[in-house]
Design an enzyme around this catalytic site. Structure first.
Site, mmCIF file in Angstrom:
data_model
loop_
_atom_site.group_PDB
_atom_site.id
_atom_site.type_symbol
_atom_site.label_atom_id
_atom_site.label_comp_id
_atom_site.label_asym_id
_atom_site.label_seq_id
_atom_site.Cartn_x
_atom_site.Cartn_y
_atom_site.Cartn_z
ATOM 1 N N ARG A 1 0.867 -1.177 0.000
ATOM 2 C CA ARG A 1 0.000 0.000 0.000
ATOM 3 C C ARG A 1 0.900 1.222 0.000
ATOM 4 N NH1 ARG A 1 -5.209 -1.567 0.930
ATOM 5 N NH2 ARG A 1 -5.536 -3.435 2.165
ATOM 6 N N GLY B 1 -7.592 -3.129 -6.127
ATOM 7 C CA GLY B 1 -8.897 -2.584 -5.787
ATOM 8 C C GLY B 1 -9.050 -1.129 -6.209
ATOM 9 N N ASP B 2 -9.934 -0.439 -5.503
ATOM 10 C CA ASP B 2 -10.247 0.943 -5.894
ATOM 11 C C ASP B 2 -9.006 1.833 -5.891
ATOM 12 O OD1 ASP B 2 -10.171 0.568 -3.137
ATOM 13 O OD2 ASP B 2 -11.515 2.234 -2.735
ATOM 14 N N THR C 1 -11.364 -6.915 -5.684
ATOM 15 C CA THR C 1 -11.833 -6.530 -4.366
ATOM 16 C C THR C 1 -12.688 -7.653 -3.834
ATOM 17 O OG1 THR C 1 -13.651 -5.295 -3.384
ATOM 18 C CG2 THR C 1 -13.144 -4.786 -5.635
ATOM 19 N N ASP D 1 -14.471 -7.554 -1.461
ATOM 20 C CA ASP D 1 -15.767 -7.014 -1.033
ATOM 21 C C ASP D 1 -16.773 -6.914 -2.178
ATOM 22 O OD1 ASP D 1 -14.530 -6.719 1.365
ATOM 23 O OD2 ASP D 1 -14.496 -4.535 1.360
ATOM 24 N N MET E 1 -15.259 -9.763 5.941
ATOM 25 C CA MET E 1 -14.859 -8.559 5.220
ATOM 26 C C MET E 1 -16.092 -7.831 4.680
ATOM 27 S SD MET E 1 -12.421 -10.952 4.967
ATOM 28 C CE MET E 1 -12.783 -11.793 3.490
ATOM 29 N N GLY E 2 -15.893 -6.561 4.410
ATOM 30 C CA GLY E 2 -16.977 -5.730 3.884
ATOM 31 C C GLY E 2 -16.920 -4.365 4.533
ATOM 32 N N ARG F 1 -8.514 -14.158 3.236
ATOM 33 C CA ARG F 1 -7.852 -13.409 2.162
ATOM 34 C C ARG F 1 -6.717 -14.176 1.505
ATOM 35 N NH1 ARG F 1 -8.827 -8.157 1.779
ATOM 36 N NH2 ARG F 1 -9.936 -7.155 3.460
#
Ligand code: ATP
Ligand code: MG
Length: 436
Positions: free
Chosen positions: A150, A175-176, A204, A206, A249-250, A361
């Site tokens: 990250r 992801g985003d 993702t 999620d 997760m979420g 994950r």
């Protein structure tokens, strides 16, 4: 409201190079065909003549093009994985490499190390040169063989890196945040007049990417979460007034909680971020749970990690290296509140709390996700070879599509509390539609 121009895909230029793939031209019978650049997928399949007409909106259909922007024999490709782990990352790396190497005959494919850090020479580990031997069995393992990270990297530095290394196409799996990074790279590339295709594969767990009906890893996560729910159910049933409390997760969307509930069929309360949680009051969650315990002496509760931000408003909010807020932990908070509430009413309770997030994950993809990852990766390669850029591979109405990244990151997809998924959850848990 989505407008037709929002779905227009950017291309680097005209496609003049014949594809080396041995596919047929439409409508040649008996041979899988190339996909025409003008093929589209309808945004809305349902319609109601009684409702006001919306503009017709279409996504560009993904698939191998007969003519390419890049000459495959001269292409240098690179793959990067960013953000948190998600089942299927290695499948995507492997299938993208194999499509580039064997089917297009691309001579060099680099695996960039540890996310976008791998595009910043000041901090980067050297790229891996991918080979069939290197990727041979990676799909049997969870995680990502390239590593991930990250944290931001300067876009100018990353584009300098791509240009100096002669990289023609970059596949960004993430992801985003990763897709926002890919958008910045693609825009900087275009600003400089470079010819580098940037294509995203949305990762993702999620499942919260807009205009993409499914992202890889979610089905595997649902499988794993279901196992935990079944264990929680056994624990709960075996204790007097046992409560199996499972956090999944979420952060913003409750798809995993909702779908694992339906898969397990043992859940009594499904708490998702889209439905505000009220703990207190006669129709609040705690009293509803107390009534359930008195009637049945056990309960299974699944809570998505993003639930109850308003309840935890006083708690300190941390951020991760990418600046994403890490919500305070709803799981232990909820456990404490359940115990306190039952104590107050003299109801004995035995809460078993499960937090399987990291376990979920990091597992390898299940068969369904493995098949899905293979298709996503190959579609990403087809798009990049045809010079599509600033685009992500999506799935819509069961067809693979190309979605402009700015559109995909324009918001987050949510479980619709008025939609069929949530209706099924309510039918299967018997819980009330809301907590007020
Ligand atoms: P997930 O949330 O599923 O773990 P993600 O891709 O959203 O995956 P992040 O850590 O948010 O994970 O972002 C991945 C990378 O993208 C990081 O290196 C981050 O700095 C970078 N990134 C995030 N947002 C932007 C942005 N707006 N512009 C450029 N880069 C970004
Ligand atoms: Mg993210």
């Amino acid at each position: 409201m989505l407008q037709p121009q929002d779905t227009a895909v950017t291309t680097l230029g005209p496609c003049t190079i014949p594809s080396p793939l041995r596919l047929g031209r439409q409508p040649e019978a008996g041979v899988p065909p190339f996909v025409s650049d003008t093929a589209r997928v309808r945004f809305r399949v349902e319609c109601d003549p009684a409702c006001p007409a919306e503009p017709d909106v279409f996504f560009e259909k993904a698939g191998p093009r007969e003519r390419l922007f890049f000459d495959p024999r001269r292409v240098r490709a690179a793959i990067v994985t960013c953000g948190g782990l998600c089942p299927g990352l290695n499948n995507v790396i492997r299938s993208a490499f194999l499509e580039l190497h064997y089917n297009y005959g691309v001579p060099e494919v680099l695996g960039l190390r540890y996310g976008y850090a791998g595009l910043n020479p000041a901090v980067a580990e050297p790229p891996l040169r991918l080979t069939p031997e290197l990727v041979d069995t990676i799909h049997e393992e969870g995680g990502t063989v390239l590593g991930t990270s990250r944290g931001p990297q300067p876009v100018e530095v990353m584009v300098d890196f791509l240009a100096s290394r002669g990289i023609d196409l970059l596949l960004c799996v993430g992801g985003d945040g990763t897709l926002r990074g890919a958008r910045s790279i693609a825009e900087e590339v275009l600003r400089r007049g470079l010819k580098i295709a940037v294509v995203g594969v949305p990762k993702t767990i999620d499942n919260d990417v807009m205009y993409v009906e499914r992202t890889f890893g979610m089905q595997t996560a649902v499988d794993k979460a279901r196992e935990v729910l079944d264990a929680a159910h056994n624990e709960a049933k075996s204790a007097y007034n046992g409560v199996g409390l499972v956090k999944v997760m979420g952060r913003d969307a409750g798809f995993i909680a909702a779908m694992a509930t339906l898969a397990s069929q043992e859940v009594n309360f499904t708490l998702i971020p889209e439905v505000p949680l009220v703990l207190d009051g006669p129709r609040g969650f705690l009293e509803t749970l107390r009534r359930r315990l008195i009637a049945r002496h056990h309960a299974v509760v699944v809570v998505a990690e993003g639930v109850g931000r308003e309840l935890l408003a006083g708690e300190p909010v941390e951020t991760d290296a990418s600046g994403n807020p890490k919500p305070p932990d709803i799981g232990p908070f909820l456990k404490n509140r359940i115990v306190q509430h039952m104590r107050k009413y003299g109801v004995p309770v035995d809460v078993k709390y499960f937090d399987p997030s990291y376990l979920i994950r990091s597992v390898p993809a299940n068969s369904d996700d493995a098949i899905f990852c293979d298709a996503l990766a190959r579609h990403a390669v087809h798009a990049a070879m045809a010079g599509k850029t600033n685009v992500v591979v999506g799935l819509w109405n069961g067809v693979f599509t190309l979605v402009p990244i700015p559109l995909a990151v324009s918001g987050k997809k949510h479980v619709d509390p008025a939609g069929p998924l949530w209706k099924s959850v309510l039918a299967c848990t018997g819980q009330p539609p809301g907590w007020t």
